[in-house]
Design an enzyme around this catalytic site. Structure first.
Site: not given
Length: 287
Positions: A11-12, A39, A63, A104, A127, A131
């Site tokens: 990923g980034q 994971i 995700y 955030d 989301y 998280k």
């Protein structure tokens, strides 16, 4: 330096960590492909932890499809909550420290002031909720953790707002961008550097920290900055969130206070526009 394991390596942020680790000369860091770093596969994780015996684990796996998560609740929860719990459990068993990357989006976004780590988290999207659940799992399972909340990530790697704007700006004469959501863009290269600085410091000041670039802006002004710096000729018009409905609700204001992470680890955090210039120059040089 003892072994560092990176999950979500493709990923980034994973790619940015690879770049910064090379620059910093950190060699005992291992970037796990999906086949080796799933994971959700606890048996596989046990084998991986036994093989590498990490002192630190960085969880970049998540995700992150914010709107799709509203329809794929259980998948988002498995990855963002259960996956984080699995890593925390493995870390506890082998005495490793976990660096959990969060967002955030755990906040509702109605605060008039920059958000501090102790502010009440009240997510308004699946989301954000999943998280936050991941944060809570890590906190409950593993005392030796750093939870780092970040925002509006972009870089020269993977898909992100900067690359999307540059593409659209080259294809269209005008764009309409939301102007009433305010936050701070974060250059993932800067975040990667901060994460590795925290690890190499050997600090045991565990807990939740906020990290983004300095300053604040709207998506509209962010887009304007991208086009100004890249000399892209496109007209940009500000619109309200209500004019661009999405399945998931976004925080209207998610500027985070970085005092804690700066004071604890002595970090120097760049201003968002300065880092944007660096990123766009990197993208240009890669063309």
């Amino acid at each position: 330096m003892k072994n560092i394991l990176v999950f979500g390596a493709s990923g980034q942020l994973g790619q940015c960590l690879r770049k910064i680790a090379t620059i910093k000369g950190i060699t005992e860091i291992f970037f796990l492909p999906q086949s080796e770093g799933n994971i959700l596969n606890t048996d596989l994780l046990s084998q991986v932890f036994e093989q590498y015996k990490p002192a630190y684990v960085i969880n970049c796996a998540a995700y992150t499809a914010v709107d799709k998560a509203e329809d794929e609740v259980e998948l988002a929860r498995r990855i963002n909550k259960t996956g984080a719990a699995n890593l925390a459990t493995q870390c506890k068993a082998c005495g490793a420290v976990l660096v959990q990357i969060s967002t955030d989006f755990v906040f509702e976004g109605n605060s008039p002031n920059p958000l501090v780590e102790d502010d009440i988290a009240s997510p308004i999207s699946v989301y954000g909720l999943t998280k936050l659940e991941g944060e809570q799992e890590v906190g409950d399972i593993l005392p030796a953790h750093f939870i780092i909340r970040t925002s509006w990530l972009y870089s020269e790697f993977a898909n992100n707002f900067v690359k999307t704007m540059l593409k659209l700006g080259s294809e269209r004469d005008e764009l309409k961008i939301i102007a009433d959501q305010v936050g701070t863009p974060t250059y993932a290269i800067d975040l990667a550097g901060a994460v590795l600085d925290i690890i190499t410091s050997g600090s045991e000041s565990y807990g939740i920290y906020h990290y983004s670039n300095e300053g604040l802006t709207s998506w509209y002004d962010f887009a304007k900055g991208i086009f100004d710096i890249s000399c892209t000729k496109v007209k940009v018009y500000p619109i309200r969130t209500s004019e661009y409905p999405t399945k998931a609700t976004r925080p209207a204001y998610s500027v985070m206070d970085k005092a804690k992470i700066k004071h604890t680890f002595g970090l120097q955090i760049p201003y968002w526009r300065d880092s944007l210039i660096v990123c766009i120059n990197e993208l240009k040089s890669a063309q």
